[in-house]
Motif scaffolding. Structure first.
Motif, PDB file in Angstrom:
ATOM      1  N   SER A 145       6.102  -9.003   2.732  1.00 40.33           N
ATOM      2  CA  SER A 145       4.679  -9.288   2.915  1.00 40.33           C
ATOM      3  C   SER A 145       4.153 -10.276   1.883  1.00 40.33           C
ATOM      4  N   LEU A 390       5.461  -6.453   9.437  1.00 44.07           N
ATOM      5  CA  LEU A 390       5.530  -7.908   9.566  1.00 44.07           C
ATOM      6  C   LEU A 390       4.603  -8.462  10.653  1.00 44.07           C
ATOM      7  N   MET A 393       1.828 -10.539   9.284  1.00 48.91           N
ATOM      8  CA  MET A 393       2.381 -11.696   8.588  1.00 48.91           C
ATOM      9  C   MET A 393       2.805 -12.765   9.594  1.00 48.91           C
ATOM     10  N   GLY A 413      -0.074  -5.820   5.786  1.00 50.30           N
ATOM     11  CA  GLY A 413       1.264  -5.455   6.228  1.00 50.30           C
ATOM     12  C   GLY A 413       1.853  -4.322   5.416  1.00 50.30           C
TER      13      GLY A 413
END
Length: 436
Positions: A145, A390, A393, A413
């Motif tokens: 992250s 994720l 992200m 995240g």
């Protein structure tokens, strides 16, 4: 080195303590000043007020770091954890500030800090929900992250800029990354342990010749900047604002618990319930103090976990030294302006190494987890947790329609990945003894 002393409690010579502590400060400085910059600009504060906010932030971050590392008055995890203002509270603070002003922000911060302080013994009981399959997932998610932060730095800092990702910028970042690798591989002792610091210094010098560094802010900065309590007025305690901030603090407590457990695993001192209680209590007190000293909620800075992994310097007194440096930066704006001269591409090269090492350490923990056998769901727990961590992200806009506390949770995240790992482990491993 005294073999009878745990590396966390090792006291290094003053010169090494300063260098290693400075290295921690340089690694987290950009993140430390980002929150006051964002909040001040969003609610329309003057340049003078912005400078004061940054000074107060750095000074209080130093105090918070000292409390977390040294552990006075039954507060602090006594682990090498650097404290900084949490990004989780940015959006709610902007909302409160635009509606009711800074004093309402500080009232909500003080109230949420008191809530965190009082709730820490109860929240710390979650330690039983962090077996290795969860801990390894959390550490890996923390590292992954953070990597987008390093990538943005490597590209120049602002993705909207016309020269973002230019070839010279990327070459400068790659040069700094190469320096970290060279120093780490071919140097030894103290020189190896300050590989990031050396790369940042050399990278900044090279960047200055390439026109990436602006030293003009040093001359404009004041020599002395005193932080005074309640500088912006007496806090106002607005009930809706307090409720919103307490919801944010619950998210922060989850992240801090994960960070404390992650650092404990990395330095070889596993965090028990007492350690987590003390760590959360320190966060709560520092947040309360932040509201009084004109700053914001504090939490463990995940950026610095990678530095511990990369250098293998585990002493909490080194991080306490970084706390002292942060306090000095808050009191002497010219020093802070000097540190601020490090350009984003230089930070990016070092950040890629540091944050990548965090993810690698998480993978190392996960490598020791049992994955085979009937009734073993650990592959599913790890896979889903990493995927959830994720999501924001990969595509930050995926959760743009969420509001309130849900927006705060899903846009982090680390938070959503950690919660997923905790919940899945509690459900899937509930009826068997397989916890690792």
């Amino acid at each position: 080195m005294n073999k009878s002393v745990h590396p966390v409690d090792e006291r290094l010579p003053l010169g090494q303590t300063f260098l290693y502590g400075l290295q921690h400060v340089l690694a987290m400085y950009a993140g430390a000043v980002a929150v006051p910059l964002i909040v001040a600009n969003a609610i329309g504060l003057s340049t003078e007020d912005l400078i004061y906010l940054i000074n107060a932030d750095l000074f209080t971050a130093g105090i918070a770091t000292l409390i977390q590392t040294l552990g006075p008055c039954k507060m602090g995890s006594k682990l090498p954890i650097v404290q900084g203002v949490t990004f989780a509270a940015v959006s709610p603070m902007i909302m409160i500030g635009q509606a009711d002003g800074l004093t309402a922000i500080y009232g909500a911060v003080i109230a949420s800090g008191l809530f965190m302080f009082l709730m820490s013994p109860f929240f710390s009981r979650l330690v039983g929900f962090f077996p290795p399959v969860v801990t390894g997932s959390v550490i890996t998610i923390i590292g992954l992250s953070l990597l987008p932060v390093a990538v943005r730095w490597a590209g120049g800092g602002n993705p909207a800029a016309a020269d973002f990702g230019s070839i010279p910028t990327l070459l400068l970042s790659a040069f700094v990354l190469l320096l970290v690798i060279i120093f780490y591989r071919w140097f030894s002792g103290v020189w190896r342990n300050i590989s990031v610091l050396l790369a940042l210094v050399i990278g900044t010098v090279v960047a200055s010749f390439c026109g990436y560094t602006d030293f003009s802010h040093i001359g404009k900065a004041d020599w002395l900047g005193l932080v005074t309590p309640l500088h912006f007025g007496v806090p106002t305690f607005d009930i809706p604002a307090i409720i919103v901030m307490i919801l944010v603090i619950l998210v922060v407590m989850t992240e801090t618990t994960g960070d404390i457990i992650a650092v404990g695993a990395i330095v070889g001192r596993p965090a028990d319930q007492k350690t987590i209680t003390r760590g959360l209590r320190a966060d709560g007190f520092s947040t309360l103090l932040g509201g009084i000293l004109n700053t914001f909620p504090y939490t463990a800075f995940a950026q610095n976990i990678g530095l511990i992994t990369l250098t293998n310097v585990k002493s909490r007194f080194v991080v306490a030294g970084s706390g002292v440096i942060l306090m000095l930066l808050g009191l002497f704006p010219k020093m802070a302006a000097l540190v601020a001269c490090i350009p984003a591409p230089v930070l990016g090269g070092a950040g890629i190494a540091m944050f990548g090492m965090v993810a690698a350490n998480g993978i190392r923990v996960l490598a020791k987890v049992e994955y085979e056998g009937e009734g073993n769901y650990n592959v599913l727990i790890v896979g889903i947790s990493l995927a959830m961590g994720l999501l924001s992200m990969a595509i930050p806009e995926i959760f743009k329609h969420l509001t309130g506390i849900w927006s705060i949770i899903f846009h982090s995240g680390i938070t959503i990945g950690s919660l997923t790992a905790i919940i899945l482990n509690a459900i899937l491993n509930r009826n068997n003894k397989l916890k690792k």
